[in-house]
Design an enzyme around this catalytic site. Structure first.
Site, PDB file in Angstrom:
ATOM      1  N   TRP A  96      -3.361   9.346   2.756  1.00 63.54           N
ATOM      2  CA  TRP A  96      -2.152  10.185   3.407  1.00 63.54           C
ATOM      3  C   TRP A  96      -2.457  11.570   3.211  1.00 63.54           C
ATOM      4  O   TRP A  96      -1.980  12.651   2.574  1.00 63.54           O
ATOM      5  CB  TRP A  96      -0.796   9.833   2.510  1.00 63.54           C
ATOM      6  CG  TRP A  96       0.384   9.812   3.347  1.00 63.54           C
ATOM      7  CD1 TRP A  96       1.049  10.966   3.967  1.00 63.54           C
ATOM      8  CD2 TRP A  96       1.009   8.668   3.791  1.00 63.54           C
ATOM      9  NE1 TRP A  96       1.980  10.457   4.826  1.00 63.54           N
ATOM     10  CE2 TRP A  96       2.032   9.297   4.741  1.00 63.54           C
ATOM     11  CE3 TRP A  96       1.089   7.382   3.600  1.00 63.54           C
ATOM     12  CZ2 TRP A  96       3.149   8.261   5.139  1.00 63.54           C
ATOM     13  CZ3 TRP A  96       1.829   6.568   4.153  1.00 63.54           C
ATOM     14  CH2 TRP A  96       3.035   6.903   4.973  1.00 63.54           C
ATOM     15  N   ALA A 115       0.835  -1.285  -0.035  1.00 61.00           N
ATOM     16  CA  ALA A 115      -0.023  -0.039  -0.093  1.00 61.00           C
ATOM     17  C   ALA A 115       1.055   1.323   0.043  1.00 61.00           C
ATOM     18  O   ALA A 115       2.038   0.874  -0.044  1.00 61.00           O
ATOM     19  CB  ALA A 115      -0.868  -0.046   1.004  1.00 61.00           C
ATOM     20  N   THR A 116       0.279   2.443  -0.093  1.00 65.00           N
ATOM     21  CA  THR A 116       1.055   3.701   0.056  1.00 65.00           C
ATOM     22  C   THR A 116       2.099   3.764   1.213  1.00 65.00           C
ATOM     23  O   THR A 116       1.676   3.347   2.066  1.00 65.00           O
ATOM     24  CB  THR A 116       0.302   4.922   0.113  1.00 65.00           C
ATOM     25  OG1 THR A 116      -0.998   4.823  -0.478  1.00 65.00           O
ATOM     26  CG2 THR A 116       0.572   5.996   0.022  1.00 65.00           C
ATOM     27  N   GLN A 117       3.387   3.858   0.759  1.00 72.00           N
ATOM     28  CA  GLN A 117       4.248   3.845   1.707  1.00 72.00           C
ATOM     29  C   GLN A 117       4.944   5.356   2.146  1.00 72.00           C
ATOM     30  O   GLN A 117       5.454   5.826   3.169  1.00 72.00           O
ATOM     31  CB  GLN A 117       5.719   3.214   1.434  1.00 72.00           C
ATOM     32  CG  GLN A 117       5.385   1.787   0.908  1.00 72.00           C
ATOM     33  CD  GLN A 117       5.207   0.932   2.161  1.00 72.00           C
ATOM     34  OE1 GLN A 117       5.965   1.003   3.001  1.00 72.00           O
ATOM     35  NE2 GLN A 117       3.984   0.295   2.064  1.00 72.00           N
ATOM     36  N   ALA A 118       4.242   6.226   1.058  1.00 73.08           N
ATOM     37  CA  ALA A 118       4.803   7.661   1.494  1.00 73.08           C
ATOM     38  C   ALA A 118       3.987   8.435   0.483  1.00 73.08           C
ATOM     39  O   ALA A 118       3.463   8.079  -0.684  1.00 73.08           O
ATOM     40  CB  ALA A 118       6.337   7.908   1.038  1.00 73.08           C
TER      41      ALA A 118
END
Lengths: 265, 265
Positions: free
Chosen positions: B144, B32-35
């Protein structure tokens, strides 16, 4: 001899375009004891006749709170009503959790409508054998909805379902114009009078067989409105209301109101 | 050299080496989104007597690159609330589509009345977004963003709240995300440290404070822009201006700043 071939399941139409299983379910609603609901601009009330299976047993409950702001009256199979009631409670709680507000009454009623309709269109399922009157308040004010086993839902000013409910509906139709401006007490009396119309010859309203429930919005001193939570009254709590609509007590409290001459003599 | 159409526009293998396809494998654990990738910087907002003022600049950065200088980061919901997005821009766009869907459903709820009664207010919306973001963090696939939500609560009082990618939420008379919480929040607290102070602020004062803060942010935050959006939420609705220019900038102070960069102190 002449077996009806079109009532084995709820997915087959008869050549006349009827679905017998759904009609039989509607018939189950008529077997249940009568419940009456009325909505005014400020309140919605539900009143009901409770039945006891035998002399020694207690009376079966007819009015159920769902959430702070909604409640239901049931006519038909109590066990089916329990399933619907649990579902409604869950939905209301879920809505409160995700949005932090009371679920709008129409949204809730639409949900059970969709749920019940599915049962009329799937092989191996059967319609719910119960009709409901749903009373509640939301940002638009008080509401009364009717729910039928077919999945039909409709907003009502006043309505009655259950055994001999036609008599109660006749009373409601006759007094329809009065309801909108009724206060809480007046609305309950109208409900009980409608209920009395449906009673069999030698039965009458007692504190054991009568249930009353109220939900509404009340005006504060600063002009804002505050919801008055759904509350069910049973037993001794309903005695004053029953007395106020008793045949012999008719004249005294009713004339004090300046109304009540609208009942048939 | 490879002249087949599938090789057109691609780096030449004989010059750059074969492309490493390992990045495109779809076996292995799901990531999934890491950053965040394309990001928006601070959103700031302050309550005043009759509403809330919110602002955010129109920049979407790609790392330190000012990549998209015309991205609107304030979004109106149901003409009654404003959401300000900082953090990942693609997640903002996802939330934007999701909220459009939600507002359409909400508008269908009661098409007959054009009043705002019964529609989701800012407090409801904040609760919903908090649940949504917290759910996504529990899935280890966070959205995020840090969001500011401005509008009115159920008692028609100005409402301002924040949610971040972990589902953490709080309210305050003034709020800022990102760099703003270090640079703008102290300035806003000079004018609205408490709810009582905020209730004394006029609309003009609040707008002035916000503009001042946007200027400080542009001076100090290297990921910011001098074009910004500003929204004023009142009981009547939302006034959103999306192409404002920072006025009366003075960079004279910059000469005084020493200690980093190319100068020798």
């Amino acid at each position: 001899m002449f077996r009806n071939n079109y009532d084995n399941d709820s997915v087959t139409f008869s050549p006349q375009g009827r679905i017998f299983q759904v009609e039989y379910a509607a018939e189950a609603v008529k077997q249940g004891s009568v419940v009456v609901g009325i909505a005014s601009k400020t309140h919605a009330v539900l009143v009901a006749i409770k039945r006891n299976a035998e002399e020694l047993s207690s009376y079966q409950k007819k009015l159920f709170p769902i959430d702070e702001h909604v409640g239901i009256a049931i006519a038909g199979l109590t066990s089916d009503a329990r399933v619907l009631s649990n579902f409604m409670k869950q939905q209301c709680l879920g809505h409160r959790l995700t949005y932090g507000r009371n679920m709008p009454v129409r949204t809730l009623v639409d949900m059970i409508g969709s749920k019940a309709q599915i049962n009329t269109q799937h092989y191996g399922k059967r319609p719910y054998g119960v009709g409901l009157l749903v009373a509640g308040v939301d940002d638009h004010g008080p509401h009364l909805f009717e729910f039928q086993p077919s999945g039909m839902t409709e907003e009502m000013v006043a309505f009655a379902i259950g055994a001999r409910s036609q008599m109660a509906r006749t009373y409601l139709e006759k007094n329809l114009d009065a309801f909108a401006d009724c206060g809480r007490e007046e609305l309950i009396r109208h409900g009980l009078k409608a209920l009395k119309e449906s009673l069999v010859q030698d039965r009458e309203l007692t504190i054991d067989n009568t249930s009353v429930a109220i939900v509404g919005v009340e005006k504060q001193e600063d002009g804002t409105t505050k919801p008055q939570p759904f509350k069910v009254y049973d037993g001794q709590d309903v005695s004053a209301w029953i007395e106020s609509v008793a045949d012999n007590a008719e004249a005294a409290p009713a004339t004090a109101e300046g109304e009540g001459m609208d009942v048939d003599s | 050299m490879d002249h087949r159409p599938q090789a057109w526009g691609r780096p030449r293998d004989d010059v750059y080496g074969a492309y490493d396809h390992s990045y495109l494998q779809n076996s292995g654990p799901r990531q999934a989104t890491q950053a965040p990738i394309v990001t928006g910087t601070s959103v700031i907002a302050i309550k005043y007597k009759n509403g809330v003022v919110m602002a955010a600049d129109n920049l979407a950065s790609y790392g330190s690159l000012a990549r998209f200088p015309d991205v609107k980061r304030l979004r109106v919901f149901l003409d009654s609330s404003v959401i300000g997005f900082s953090g990942d821009v693609s997640d903002m766009q996802f939330l934007d589509r999701h909220l459009t869907e939600l507002s359409i459903d909400e508008a269908y709820e009661d098409p007959s009345s054009d009043s705002k009664a019964g529609q989701l207010n800012a407090a409801n919306l904040h609760k919903y977004l908090q649940k949504l973001l917290y759910k996504r963090r529990n899935d280890f696939d966070p959205l995020w963003n840090q969001l500011l939500i401005a509008g009115f609560d159920g008692d028609s009082k100005p409402y301002l709240a924040s949610v971040d990618l972990r589902g953490t939420s709080f309210t305050s008379p003034s709020l800022a995300t990102g760099f703003g919480s270090a640079l703008a929040q102290p300035i806003m607290r000079r004018y609205a440290a408490t709810e009582e102070d905020a209730a004394k602020l006029s609309r003009e004062e609040a707008v002035e404070v916000i503009k001042e803060c946007m200027k400080v942010l542009y001076y100090r935050d290297a990921r910011s822009l001098d074009r910004y959006s500003i929204a004023v939420v009142t009981k009547e609705g939302v006034e959103l201006k999306e192409d404002e220019q920072l006025e009366k900038q003075s960079w004279a102070f910059a000469e005084q700043i020493k200690g980093y960069g190319t100068q020798t102190v």
